[in-house]
Design a protein around this motif. Structure first.
Motif, PDB file in Angstrom:
ATOM      1  N   VAL A 275       0.835  -1.212   0.000  1.00  0.00           N
ATOM      2  CA  VAL A 275       0.000   0.000   0.000  1.00  0.00           C
ATOM      3  C   VAL A 275       0.863   1.253   0.000  1.00  0.00           C
ATOM      4  O   VAL A 275       0.645   2.191  -0.786  1.00  0.00           O
ATOM      5  CB  VAL A 275      -0.943  -0.024   1.218  1.00  0.00           C
ATOM      6  N   GLN A 276       1.878   1.306   0.871  1.00  0.00           N
ATOM      7  CA  GLN A 276       2.700   2.508   0.974  1.00  0.00           C
ATOM      8  C   GLN A 276       3.558   2.713  -0.266  1.00  0.00           C
ATOM      9  O   GLN A 276       3.690   3.848  -0.760  1.00  0.00           O
ATOM     10  CB  GLN A 276       3.583   2.413   2.227  1.00  0.00           C
ATOM     11  N   ALA A 277       4.149   1.636  -0.791  1.00  0.00           N
ATOM     12  CA  ALA A 277       4.979   1.781  -1.985  1.00  0.00           C
ATOM     13  C   ALA A 277       4.136   2.178  -3.194  1.00  0.00           C
ATOM     14  O   ALA A 277       4.549   3.029  -4.007  1.00  0.00           O
ATOM     15  CB  ALA A 277       5.718   0.473  -2.263  1.00  0.00           C
ATOM     16  N   ASP A 285       6.748   9.210  -7.437  1.00  0.00           N
ATOM     17  CA  ASP A 285       7.760   8.569  -8.278  1.00  0.00           C
ATOM     18  C   ASP A 285       7.059   7.708  -9.324  1.00  0.00           C
ATOM     19  O   ASP A 285       6.657   6.578  -9.057  1.00  0.00           O
ATOM     20  CB  ASP A 285       8.694   7.715  -7.410  1.00  0.00           C
ATOM     21  N   LYS A 286       6.930   8.245 -10.519  1.00  0.00           N
ATOM     22  CA  LYS A 286       6.254   7.508 -11.587  1.00  0.00           C
ATOM     23  C   LYS A 286       7.100   6.351 -12.112  1.00  0.00           C
ATOM     24  O   LYS A 286       6.576   5.457 -12.797  1.00  0.00           O
ATOM     25  CB  LYS A 286       5.917   8.455 -12.749  1.00  0.00           C
ATOM     26  N   ASN A 287       8.384   6.348 -11.815  1.00  0.00           N
ATOM     27  CA  ASN A 287       9.268   5.277 -12.272  1.00  0.00           C
ATOM     28  C   ASN A 287       9.347   4.127 -11.276  1.00  0.00           C
ATOM     29  O   ASN A 287      10.198   3.245 -11.426  1.00  0.00           O
ATOM     30  CB  ASN A 287      10.672   5.828 -12.520  1.00  0.00           C
ATOM     31  N   LEU A 288       8.510   4.154 -10.284  1.00  0.00           N
ATOM     32  CA  LEU A 288       8.445   3.069  -9.300  1.00  0.00           C
ATOM     33  C   LEU A 288       7.189   2.240  -9.567  1.00  0.00           C
ATOM     34  O   LEU A 288       6.067   2.766  -9.571  1.00  0.00           O
ATOM     35  CB  LEU A 288       8.402   3.635  -7.872  1.00  0.00           C
ATOM     36  N   THR A 352       7.159  -7.268  -5.482  1.00  0.00           N
ATOM     37  CA  THR A 352       8.258  -6.891  -6.368  1.00  0.00           C
ATOM     38  C   THR A 352       8.209  -5.389  -6.601  1.00  0.00           C
ATOM     39  O   THR A 352       7.193  -4.854  -7.059  1.00  0.00           O
ATOM     40  CB  THR A 352       8.169  -7.627  -7.715  1.00  0.00           C
ATOM     41  N   LEU A 353       9.321  -4.701  -6.273  1.00  0.00           N
ATOM     42  CA  LEU A 353       9.467  -3.263  -6.528  1.00  0.00           C
ATOM     43  C   LEU A 353      10.500  -3.080  -7.619  1.00  0.00           C
ATOM     44  O   LEU A 353      11.624  -3.600  -7.517  1.00  0.00           O
ATOM     45  CB  LEU A 353       9.920  -2.521  -5.260  1.00  0.00           C
ATOM     46  N   ASP A 354      10.130  -2.347  -8.660  1.00  0.00           N
ATOM     47  CA  ASP A 354      11.043  -2.053  -9.767  1.00  0.00           C
ATOM     48  C   ASP A 354      11.323  -0.561  -9.791  1.00  0.00           C
ATOM     49  O   ASP A 354      10.405   0.258  -9.965  1.00  0.00           O
ATOM     50  CB  ASP A 354      10.438  -2.490 -11.103  1.00  0.00           C
ATOM     51  N   HIS A 364      15.550  -4.338  -9.297  1.00  0.00           N
ATOM     52  CA  HIS A 364      14.430  -5.186  -8.894  1.00  0.00           C
ATOM     53  C   HIS A 364      14.615  -5.576  -7.422  1.00  0.00           C
ATOM     54  O   HIS A 364      15.677  -6.101  -7.038  1.00  0.00           O
ATOM     55  CB  HIS A 364      14.369  -6.454  -9.748  1.00  0.00           C
ATOM     56  N   LEU A 365      13.606  -5.331  -6.631  1.00  0.00           N
ATOM     57  CA  LEU A 365      13.609  -5.701  -5.212  1.00  0.00           C
ATOM     58  C   LEU A 365      12.477  -6.700  -4.976  1.00  0.00           C
ATOM     59  O   LEU A 365      11.311  -6.406  -5.282  1.00  0.00           O
ATOM     60  CB  LEU A 365      13.421  -4.473  -4.321  1.00  0.00           C
ATOM     61  N   TYR A 366      12.825  -7.861  -4.429  1.00  0.00           N
ATOM     62  CA  TYR A 366      11.834  -8.902  -4.158  1.00  0.00           C
ATOM     63  C   TYR A 366      11.710  -9.059  -2.637  1.00  0.00           C
ATOM     64  O   TYR A 366      12.679  -9.459  -1.969  1.00  0.00           O
ATOM     65  CB  TYR A 366      12.258 -10.225  -4.789  1.00  0.00           C
ATOM     66  N   PHE A 367      10.529  -8.757  -2.112  1.00  0.00           N
ATOM     67  CA  PHE A 367      10.297  -8.800  -0.663  1.00  0.00           C
ATOM     68  C   PHE A 367       9.514 -10.065  -0.309  1.00  0.00           C
ATOM     69  O   PHE A 367       8.479 -10.368  -0.935  1.00  0.00           O
ATOM     70  CB  PHE A 367       9.520  -7.569  -0.202  1.00  0.00           C
ATOM     71  N   TYR A 368      10.000 -10.778   0.699  1.00  0.00           N
ATOM     72  CA  TYR A 368       9.365 -12.013   1.165  1.00  0.00           C
ATOM     73  C   TYR A 368       9.064 -11.887   2.657  1.00  0.00           C
ATOM     74  O   TYR A 368       9.774 -11.179   3.381  1.00  0.00           O
ATOM     75  CB  TYR A 368      10.265 -13.229   0.925  1.00  0.00           C
ATOM     76  N   TYR A 369       8.054 -12.618   3.076  1.00  0.00           N
ATOM     77  CA  TYR A 369       7.673 -12.620   4.498  1.00  0.00           C
ATOM     78  C   TYR A 369       7.835 -14.029   5.054  1.00  0.00           C
ATOM     79  O   TYR A 369       7.262 -14.990   4.529  1.00  0.00           O
ATOM     80  CB  TYR A 369       6.223 -12.161   4.667  1.00  0.00           C
ATOM     81  N   LEU A 370       8.651 -14.166   6.112  1.00  0.00           N
ATOM     82  CA  LEU A 370       8.844 -15.445   6.801  1.00  0.00           C
ATOM     83  C   LEU A 370       7.814 -15.542   7.916  1.00  0.00           C
ATOM     84  O   LEU A 370       7.866 -14.793   8.899  1.00  0.00           O
ATOM     85  CB  LEU A 370      10.267 -15.541   7.359  1.00  0.00           C
ATOM     86  N   MET A 371       6.885 -16.450   7.758  1.00  0.00           N
ATOM     87  CA  MET A 371       5.699 -16.471   8.624  1.00  0.00           C
ATOM     88  C   MET A 371       6.038 -16.804  10.066  1.00  0.00           C
ATOM     89  O   MET A 371       5.529 -16.164  10.991  1.00  0.00           O
ATOM     90  CB  MET A 371       4.677 -17.471   8.062  1.00  0.00           C
TER      91      MET A 371
END
Length: 686
Positions: A275-277, A285-288, A352-354, A364-371
């Motif tokens: 949501v925040q990104a 930031d239109k390039n995000l 995924t944030l580009d 490329h940023l790949y965010f994962y959540y360890l439950m």
């Protein structure tokens, strides 16, 4: 003699020749000579006094004792007349024995009669006690009935009737009947119940009318639902037809709607990050670009509550019983591996944030959540628009382990920021989290903050809630740092490619910082490890100042001019160019010299380490490293050209003076003029 023998004994006629029995017989004969009477001891017991019988018993016993004593005395004396006296006394003793037997029989008869009387009295008491119990039971039953009657509640008591005032005010007189009911509570209650019944009949009619209206409304709603359901395919067709228009206008409404639907199944930290990104990208930031990847069905299965089915349980139990004999029990090591895998399991969805750059490069940023660990990790990947010449020394610049290291000071991402994880690791035998970073990603602190997670130090907490405000406060700063980091690394990669070919690239904006002619040249440039850097003796002062860490990048350079060789060791902080590189130098010419034994070499280090702001160039200062190297080459020229020539050596001077100096040395330390003045073109002291 027993009581039974006394019962069986028949009545007897006792005849005695002497004593009391003889007297009684005579008296009996005198009383009834004409009529013979039957003697009965049972009847005699009623006429005799027990006390007198007891006295007779004692007298008889005393007489027997006396007679026995006399018989004994006569036998002891002997004599002719003694036998007759002994016989006489023996007869008397027999009579006394007969008397004792009779008294014994009478005592047994009395005992029997006493027992019989006791038994009869006991039966009477039992009968009376039974009657008492019956009466008490009847009393208890009556009390219960009375209690039931007292506790009885009529159905009308459960009805919430209107109060009396409203009843007489609203009810018609033919129902309320105030003349009869005002003073009679029973009649008043009956009248109120009649009024309640009348009102309920009216309400029942209204209820039927409302049901009829409700059925009409439901039918209208069903008709509208059918219309809306038929409208959905048309809208889908319209959206499908508008896809080319959305692509042309860069307004992918359909794709955004699908992403919003998937976002509902994200875990709280990833949802906050999404949501925040997304909000920051739309506003600033239109390039995000932000996207959700992963298995949506598996994520739905995680959020769905487990279904308990007895049939499934019975089937699974049967299968387990069948396969128990076939399967071997897992070893302790396999169980630990399963526990580790379960603890390090990631959520099926990821973010995924580009970050796109003007030159076409993308971070490329790949965010994962360890439950189980309740932390967020990140992996990185860089794609460039054109293929860049990869320098050997630039191998770690764009590597995932180095690219985002220390984005914020001290945040190297090798340890989990959640203190509670250490206790979880101890249970499953995990020594350090860094062994699993290659597969899971780096748990940087700034990544946790972007997900709204904050872990107080040394305060283990099992569950942390994702905070939107925390993510929003760090989003803009972090995105800017990420952009600057990749730009600086790409610039360094280009510079390293030139440095490995012994070319020091200087931009046109920085040409004025150096003279036109610099003779010293860069001969060698390579990357070294932290251990190699520590071994170098001329880097000791940097290590002692705690300015070199294992997370930094280390390089070695060699600058030559003639026979002089300047060895350079460089510490490149991951935060370059915000944090400048640190240079340590050692000159091999006429011996080995370093900043520890040569003040001019110390001044040369100061020119690049202390006066680095002059070398930043245009913002954001990515040319700092090459400008520092070029200044070292310039300072080496100054150092060699200002050295005095040994007159004992024949031949031309090895390093002729080709630059202008207002003053060769200054001060007791004989410091050389290393500062270049533009545009005059001469060197002065600082």
């Amino acid at each position: 003699m027993s009581v039974e023998s006394a019962k069986k004994r028949k009545t007897k006629v006792i005849r005695s020749d002497g004593g009391a029995a003889e007297k009684e017989a005579r008296k009996g004969r005198g009383d009834g000579d004409q009529e013979n009477k039957t003697y009965s001891e049972e009847a005699e017991v009623d006429t005799r006094d027990p006390a007198k019988d007891y006295d007779l018993y004692k007298e008889t016993c005393e007489d027997l004792q006396r007679l026995m004593a006399e018989i004994h005395e006569l036998k002891s004396k002997g004599g002719k007349d003694a036998a007759a006296e002994i016989d006489e006394r023996r007869i008397q003793s027999c009579i006394h024995f007969m008397t004792l037997k009779k008294l014994n029989r009478l005592a047994h008869i009395r005992l029997k009669k006493g027992r019989d009387q006791t038994h009869e009295a006991k039966q009477k008491v039992d009968a009376l006690h039974l009657q008492l119990q019956n009466l008490l039971y009847e009393v208890m039953h009556l009390q219960k009935e009375i209690t039931k009657c007292l506790e009885f509640k009529s159905k009308h008591e459960e009805i919430d009737l209107v109060n009396v005032e409203e009843f007489y005010q609203d009810a018609p007189s033919d129902i309320s009947k105030p003349d009869f009911t005002m003073n009679d509570p029973h009649q008043q209650t009956l009248s109120r119940l009649d009024w309640e019944l009348e009102q309920r009949k009216r309400l029942a009619e209204k209820y039927k009318e409302s049901l009829a209206n409700k059925e009409k409304i439901v039918k209208d709603i069903e008709i509208k639902k059918e219309y809306l359901s038929s409208l959905q395919p048309r809208l889908n067709a319209i959206m499908q037809a508008s896809l080319p228009v959305q692509e042309y206008l860069s307004m992918p409404f359909d794709q955004a709607h699908k992403q919003y639907e998937i976002a509902r199944h994200l875990p709280p930290p990833l949802y906050v990050l999404y949501v925040q990104a997304n909000s920051y990208g739309q506003a600033c930031d239109k390039n995000l670009t932000v996207a959700i990847d992963g298995d949506v069905e598996e994520a739905k299965a995680l959020s769905r509550p487990p279904e308990d089915s007895q049939d499934d349980e019975s089937d699974s139990d049967a299968e387990e019983e069948q396969t128990t004999t076939k399967r071997r029990r897992p070893t302790l090591g396999l169980q630990q591996d399963d526990k580790r895998r379960e603890m390090l399991k990631r959520h099926p969805l990821s973010i995924t944030l580009d970050l796109k750059y003007k030159d076409g490069s993308v971070l490329h940023l790949y965010f994962y959540y360890l439950m189980s660990l309740n932390i967020v990790t990140v992996k990185t990947k860089v794609t460039t628009a054109t293929e860049m010449s990869v320098a050997i020394s630039a191998g770690d610049l764009l590597s995932p382990a180095s690219l985002l290291s220390c984005l914020y000071p001290g945040d190297h991402g090798k340890k989990t920021p959640n203190p509670a994880n250490q206790y979880q690791f101890d249970k499953v035998g995990i020594l350090t989290f860094s062994d699993y970073i290659g597969d899971l990603g780096h748990p940087y602190v700034w990544v946790q903050k972007l997900g709204g997670l904050h872990f107080p130090k040394d305060q283990p907490q099992k569950c942390m809630l994702a905070d939107n405000s925390l993510s929003a406060s760090h989003m803009e700063t972090t995105i800017k740092l990420l952009r600057v980091r990749l730009q600086s690394r790409l610039a360094l990669q280009k510079q390293f490619a030139s440095l490995e070919h012994s070319i020091v690239p200087i931009s046109s904006e920085c040409q004025h910082l150096f003279p036109v002619k610099i003779i010293s040249r860069l001969i060698k440039w390579c990357a070294i490890s932290y251990d190699d850097y520590v071994v170098l003796p001329y880097t000791k002062h940097v290590r002692e100042a705690d300015m070199a860490h294992e997370t930094d990048l280390y390089f070695s350079a060699l600058i030559e001019r003639g026979t002089a060789k300047l060895h350079v060791a460089i510490v490149l902080n991951p935060g370059y160019s915000t944090i400048p590189p640190i240079f340590s130098i050692c000159l091999n010419w006429k011996g080995e010299k370093s900043s520890r034994n040569d003040d001019n070499l110390k001044a040369m280090e100061g020119e690049v380490n202390v006066c680095f702001k002059e070398l930043l160039g245009p913002k954001p200062g990515h040319q700092l490293l090459t400008n520092q190297i070029q200044r070292l080459c310039m300072c080496l020229d100054v150092y060699l050209e200002t050295e005095t020539h040994d007159s004992s050596v024949e031949g031309p001077k090895e390093f002729p003076r080709e630059k202008m100096f207002l003053r060769l040395v200054r001060g007791p330390n004989r410091i050389k003029p290393f500062k270049y003045n533009h545009p005059q073109g001469f060197f002065t002291h600082r």
